[in-house]
Every structure is written in C-alpha cells, then in structure tokens.
Design an enzyme around this catalytic site. Structure first.
Site, short mmCIF file in Angstrom:
data_model
loop_
_atom_site.label_atom_id
_atom_site.label_comp_id
_atom_site.label_asym_id
_atom_site.label_seq_id
_atom_site.Cartn_x
_atom_site.Cartn_y
_atom_site.Cartn_z
NE ARG A 220 -2.75 2.11 3.48
CZ ARG A 220 -3.06 2.56 4.68
NH1 ARG A 220 -2.63 1.94 5.75
NH2 ARG A 220 -3.85 3.60 4.82
CG ASN B 111 -1.33 2.50 12.99
OD1 ASN B 111 -2.27 3.27 12.80
ND2 ASN B 111 -0.29 2.41 12.17
CG HIS C 181 -7.78 10.42 11.15
ND1 HIS C 181 -6.74 10.98 11.85
CD2 HIS C 181 -7.21 9.56 10.25
CE1 HIS C 181 -5.59 10.50 11.38
NE2 HIS C 181 -5.85 9.64 10.41
CG ASP D 77 -16.80 6.61 24.19
OD1 ASP D 77 -16.25 7.66 24.58
OD2 ASP D 77 -17.98 6.58 23.75
CD GLU E 234 -3.21 9.03 18.00
OE1 GLU E 234 -3.72 9.62 18.97
OE2 GLU E 234 -3.18 9.51 16.85
CB ILE F 160 3.62 3.92 9.51
CG1 ILE F 160 3.28 2.55 10.11
CG2 ILE F 160 4.81 3.85 8.56
CD1 ILE F 160 2.70 1.56 9.12
CB SER F 161 2.57 8.44 7.64
OG SER F 161 1.23 8.54 8.11
NE ARG G 186 -0.23 10.85 4.94
CZ ARG G 186 -0.79 9.63 4.94
NH1 ARG G 186 -0.67 8.84 6.00
NH2 ARG G 186 -1.46 9.21 3.88
NE ARG H 257 -3.97 10.88 5.54
CZ ARG H 257 -4.61 9.74 5.19
NH1 ARG H 257 -4.91 8.85 6.10
NH2 ARG H 257 -4.94 9.51 3.94
#
Ligand code: DQA
Length: 143
Positions: free
Chosen positions: A17, A71, A77, A84, A95, A98-99, A104, A108
């Site tokens: 991806r 992740n 988002h 919750d 949290e 990767i990016s 971005r 995001r």
C-alpha cells in the site's frame, strides 16, 4: 510484561500500500522481528479492518496487559467508539502511526483517540512501533 500490538484497517497491506508513504516492507514481517528483540515481553499481535473487532480486542486485552500499541489507521480520525473504549480499559495505550499524520492532509491532523491515550508516536516509519514498545517499557504501565 504483556504488551498488545493492535493494528486497524489497511495496515495488513503495508508493504504494498502506498510505499512512498508507508514503505515497502511488510508490517507483519517487521512485527515478528520486533517481538523477537524483546524476549522478556509477552506480545499479542492483532489486526482487523473492522471497528467492532478492534474494540473487542481492546476490551479483551485492556484489563490484564501492561500496555497497548494501537495503530487505529483511519479510525483514529473519527472513531468515538474506539476513544470511549480506550477510556474504559485500564492498560495505557500508545497512539502509533507509521507516517507523520501532522504533515499530511488536514483531516489526519484530528485524532479522536489522542486525549484517551497515554502518548502519541508518529512519523518514524515502522520504527514507530519499536519506539512505542520502548515507551511502554520505560513508563511501566500506569495510566
Ligand atoms: C496511519 C495514518 C492514518 O491517517 C491512515 O489512515 C492509516 C495509517 C499511519 O500509520 O501512518 O491507515 O495510521
């Protein structure tokens, strides 16, 4: 110490991806190597493309593990349900991305789960997962 690594939608496709953003190495393979580097830690690995399945797994591990690397992919988002759930469980959650989500697209920059998490680690490629594990080990597990 018990640490759960939970991955959300499309993270099973890392390696294929958008390699310009997520790299060309499979996350699965990377995580198997990561696990081997921490023989003192008992890991559970989980990935799902379904919000409810991620919540089920968070609930399953969230009261007896010492920490969770999450992740949540795009659910980060907009999922109030995952936020919750993180508030409901006792294990601290990191949290993890990767990016670098903050550099971005604007959508995001918003994280529904950030305030429920112990900290955020993003933008280090797959190494974000190692940093998240290290954070949990070094901040041994108070919420
Ligand atoms: C991601 C960032 C998210 O915005 C995106 O939807 C993902 C992956 C990351 O690891 O960089 O699926 O969580």
């Amino acid at each position: 110490m018990k640490i759960a690594i939970i991955n959300g939608p499309n993270l099973n496709l890392v390696g294929i991806r958008e390699p310009g953003i997520y790299g060309s190495r499979s996350l699965d393979e990377y995580l198997r190597e990561l696990v081997d580097k921490y023989p003192q830690v008992q890991f559970t690995l989980f990935q799902s493309n379904h919000e409810g399945a991620i919540i089920d797994e968070l609930q399953r591990v969230g009261f007896d593990h010492d920490g969770i690397v999450l992740n949540a992919g795009a659910y980060t988002h907009y999922s109030i349900a995952i936020a919750d759930c993180i508030r409901a469980i006792t294990a601290p959650v990191v949290e993890t991305h990767i990016s670098d989500v903050q550099t971005r697209e604007a959508f995001r920059h918003v994280s529904m789960i950030k305030d429920a998490c112990a900290t955020v680690i993003a933008g280090f490629g797959l190494d974000s997962y190692r940093r998240a594990v290290d954070w949990l080990i070094n901040n041994n597990a108070t919420k």
